[in-house]
Scaffold this active site. Structure first.
Site, PDB file in Angstrom:
ATOM      1  CG  ASP A 131      -5.932  -4.345  -3.376  1.00 58.81           C
ATOM      2  OD1 ASP A 131      -7.141  -3.288  -2.547  1.00 58.81           O
ATOM      3  OD2 ASP A 131      -4.790  -3.990  -2.953  1.00 58.81           O
TER       4      ASP A 131
ATOM      5  CB  SER B 124      -0.733   0.212   1.392  1.00 66.37           C
ATOM      6  OG  SER B 124      -2.030   1.004   1.116  1.00 66.37           O
TER       7      SER B 124
ATOM      8  CG  HIS C  74      -5.265  -2.915   0.557  1.00 63.74           C
ATOM      9  ND1 HIS C  74      -4.930  -2.580  -0.839  1.00 63.74           N
ATOM     10  CD2 HIS C  74      -4.603  -1.327   1.248  1.00 63.74           C
ATOM     11  CE1 HIS C  74      -3.259  -1.895  -0.789  1.00 63.74           C
ATOM     12  NE2 HIS C  74      -3.768  -0.999   0.813  1.00 63.74           N
ATOM     13  CG  ASP C  75      -6.028  -4.995   5.556  1.00 64.20           C
ATOM     14  OD1 ASP C  75      -5.916  -3.925   5.823  1.00 64.20           O
ATOM     15  OD2 ASP C  75      -7.183  -4.804   6.503  1.00 64.20           O
TER      16      ASP C  75
ATOM     17  NE  ARG D 290      -8.572   1.915  10.767  1.00 66.60           N
ATOM     18  CZ  ARG D 290      -7.344   1.170   9.734  1.00 66.60           C
ATOM     19  NH1 ARG D 290      -6.872   2.133   8.945  1.00 66.60           N
ATOM     20  NH2 ARG D 290      -7.406  -0.417  10.467  1.00 66.60           N
TER      21      ARG D 290
END
Lengths: 359, 359
Positions: free
Chosen positions: A305, A142, A338-339, A210
Site C-alpha cells: 500500500d 481506508s 491499498h485495494d 478516479r
C-alpha cells in the site's frame, strides 16, 4: 447469513433538524441511509458497524462480502451488521446532490465541510435511535478505518473492538494526490463551479480523478504483472501515437465505470474529509487522544500500500500502545496495494485469524 | 569551464528537407537547436553529448550544471559539451509550436509522432555536420538516458562511453501516469484539440499534468519530510474546506511555474516518446539489441525513484551484461526520488567517482 446476504432492514434516519458540524457550519434536515443484515438481539450487544470507504454504501454485502467472514470481527451466526452511508456521499445519505432546504436546490458546491468526526457523531445518533448502547465491533478500511479510529476515541465506552485496515492520517503524497484529483474534477468545464445539473456530471474530470486514485489503490508490481508494456487489449497500437497501452485502457475504463455511479461533488467532499482526518486534532497531543481508547484495537497494514504505507500504520499502532491502548498490528502481504482488503479477502481472513496478538 | 559556463556556440542546424520518422511520417524543413560549451579539439574526440530530459534544452549549464563535474563522464579541463534540443520540444528545435511548412500554421496536434530513435538519428546528422565521428561520452537521465541507450545501440561505433541515469523502458505505472497527464491537458477546454493560439495555452491542464509528474519525480519520504501534513505556508487553513495543505500549494506552484515555460503539445509529444522507448523494438530480442553495444556503459539507479525503479535499471544492466556488453550498475542512495540526479549532484558525483566497476 453466510452467502449473498440481503439486508433485513434498509432505513432512512432523520438527524436532528440542526446537525452542527466540526467546521462550525450546520446541516439542516439531514438524513442517514442505513442497512441492517441479520437480527439485532434483545440486548443489542451483537452489532458490528461496518464503515465504508470513499465510494461505498450502507449495502455492505455489495462491496465487501468478505466482511461476514472476518475472524475476530464478526460471529456470522449470531451477529448483526450495520452499514451506514456517510454524510457527503451519494448513496442515500445527505450529500452535495441532496436538496438544500434553504434554497430548494441541490447543495452542489455549497455543501458544508464535513469531517470524519461529524460522520461518527451522526452514526452515534443512529445507534441511540436503534437502541445500541455499545458496538460489539467496528470495522473499516481506508476512510472506513478513519471512522473506526474516531469511534474508539470519541465514544470509547461504545465500541468493544475496533478493526481499522490500511489507514493512518494521510501523508504528504496522499494529500497531494487527493488535491490533484480535485483539480481534475474542477478543470472539467462541465463542473460549473459545482452547480452542474444531476444529469450533466463533469464526467471526464471525475473519470480522471478516479483513474489517478486507482493508481494509488494498486501497486507498481500488480500493474507490471497485469499490464506491463502490453498494448491495449482492444487491439490499439501505441506506436500510431494515439493507441493506448493496456494500462491506459484499464484506467480509462475504471474512470468511465465510476462516473455513472458516483457524484463529482461527493468526491470532492469525501476526499477533503479524508485529507482532514487527524485523530489528535483538538487534543493536547496524540497521546491524549489515544489514552481515551478502551476498545481492543487491531490495525492491519498492507505491504504494498503506497497510499497508506504500512510503516504509517505501524507508527499509529506504536503511538496507541505508547498511550496504553490495547492495539495489535498485523500485516497483509499482498501485491494488490491499498485495494488488497477488497481484492484478497482470503488473505485478510487469514491475517485476522488466530485471536489477539500484540505484534 | 568549471563555474557558470556560457556556451561558446549556439546554433541552428537544418536537418535534410525530408526527415523520415520511425512512425512512417516525415518532418519537413526541421531544425535542431544546439549549444557547445568549451572547444571541440582538432581530432573532435573530446565531445560529451548531454541529452536532456522532458523539459530540458540545449543549454545544459542552465538545467544541469553538475554535468561539468561528473567523474568518468567528462574531463572539465579538456572536453567540450554538446547539448541538443530534441525534436518535439519547444526550446528552439522543431516541435508542435513550429510552423508546418505544409500549412503555414503551427503544427499543433498535427505534429507527427517522434520517437527516441528519431531524436538520436537527428543528433547523428548534427554530429556529421560538426565533424564529430565519435562521441567521447554520451550522458543523460530519464528521457536523456533513453537517448544515450539508443545511441549505444543504433550507432555503436560512434559512442565510446555511455552513462544513463534513472532510466529503463517505462513500466506500467509510469505508462499509466503519463497517460493521465495527457488526459489532464486534453481535458482543459483551452486545449482546443491541440490548436490553441500560442498565447492561449491550456494552462490549468498543463499545470495539473506537471504537478502529477512532480509527484512521480519525488518520493513519499521527501514529501513527508518537506511538507508532512503542514498547512500551506501562505497561511491557508485546510480546515475551512478550501485552504490547502502545504504539499498542495507546492504542487500548484510547480504547475504554474511550468506553463509559462513549456508548450502543452510538446508535453504530449515528449511523454508519448517516453512511453514508446523500447530498445528491443525491431530486433528479434533485447539480447540482439544489446549485443550491438560497443560503448562502456554505466547505468545509475536511484534508490527512491518510483518512476524508474532501481530494480528496473538493475534488470537492464543484467540484460546488457548477459548480451556481452560492458555495463556497470551503480546506485544513488537518496530520498529525492527520480529528481535526485538534479537535486543531489554531489551524490551523483560521488557515485560516479572511482573508475569503472562492474557491480
Amino acid at each position: 447469513m453466510r452467502t449473498a446476504p440481503q439486508p433485513a432492514i434498509e432505513g432512512d434516519f432523520a438527524l436532528p433538524d440542526v446537525f452542527p458540524l466540526e467546521s462550525g457550519g450546520t446541516l439542516r434536515g439531514a438524513r442517514l441511509r442505513y442497512a441492517i443484515y441479520g437480527k439485532i438481539n434483545a440486548a443489542a450487544d451483537n452489532v458490528v458497524l461496518v464503515c465504508h470507504a470513499l465510494s461505498g454504501s450502507a449495502l455492505v454485502a455489495e462491496w465487501w462480502p468478505a466482511i461476514f467472514s472476518l475472524p475476530g470481527v464478526i460471529d456470522p451466526d449470531h451477529d448483526a451488521v450495520l452499514g451506514v452511508n456517510i454524510l457527503g456521499s451519494c448513496y442515500g445519505s445527505t450529500g452535495p446532490a441532496s436538496i438544500d432546504p434553504a434554497t430548494g436546490r441541490p447543495y452542489g458546491n455549497r455543501f458544508p465541510l464535513v469531517e470524519i468526526r461529524d460522520i461518527v457523531r451522526s452514526q452515534a445518533l443512529l445507534l441511540d435511535f436503534l437502541g445500541i448502547a455499545r458496538l460489539k465491533s467496528a470495522v473499516g478500511a481506508s476512510i472506513g478505518g478513519m471512522q473506526v479510529l474516531e469511534w474508539a476515541i470519541q465514544f470509547p465506552s461504545r465500541v468493544a473492538r475496533a478493526t481499522a485496515i490500511a489507514v493512518a492520517p494521510l501523508n504528504a503524497m496522499g494529500l497531494g494526490l487527493n488535491h490533484l484529483q480535485r483539480q481534475a474534477i474542477m478543470l472539467d468545464p462541465e463542473w460549473r463551479d459545482g452547480n452542474y445539473a444531476p444529469d450533466r456530471q463533469p464526467q471526464r474530470g471525475l473519470a480522471l480523478a478516479r483513474a489517478l486514485a486507482v493508481c494509488s489503490y494498486k501497486s507498481e508490481a500488480l500493474f507490471e504483472e497485469r499490464f506491463g508494456r502490453k498494448p491495449d487489449r482492444s487491439g490499439e497500437d501505441p506506436w500510431t501515437g494515439n493507441g493506448r497501452f493496456d494500462v491506459a485502457g484499464y484506467l480509462d475504463h475504471q474512470g468511465e465505470k465510476f462516473y455513472s455511479r458516483f457524484d463529482a461533488n461527493s468526491y470532492l467532499a469525501i476526499t477533503r474529509m479524508m485529507d482532514l482526518f487527524d485523530p489528535a486534532r483538538g487534543f493536547v497531543s496524540a497521546l491524549q487522544a489515544w489514552q481515551r481508547v478502551e476498545a481492543a484495537v487491531t490495525l492491519v497494514g498492507i505491504s504494498s500500500d503506497w497510499l497508506f504505507p504500512p510503516g504509517d500504520v505501524v507508527a499509529l499502532s506504536e503511538a496507541m500502545r505508547a498511550a496504553g491502548a490495547r492495539c495489535s498490528y498485523r500485516e497483509l502481504v499482498s501485491d494488490h496495494g491499498h485495494d488488497a482488503f477488497l481484492a484478497e479477502p482470503e488473505l485478510l481472513i487469514e491475517v485476522l485469524r488466530g485471536g489477539e496478538k500484540t505484534g
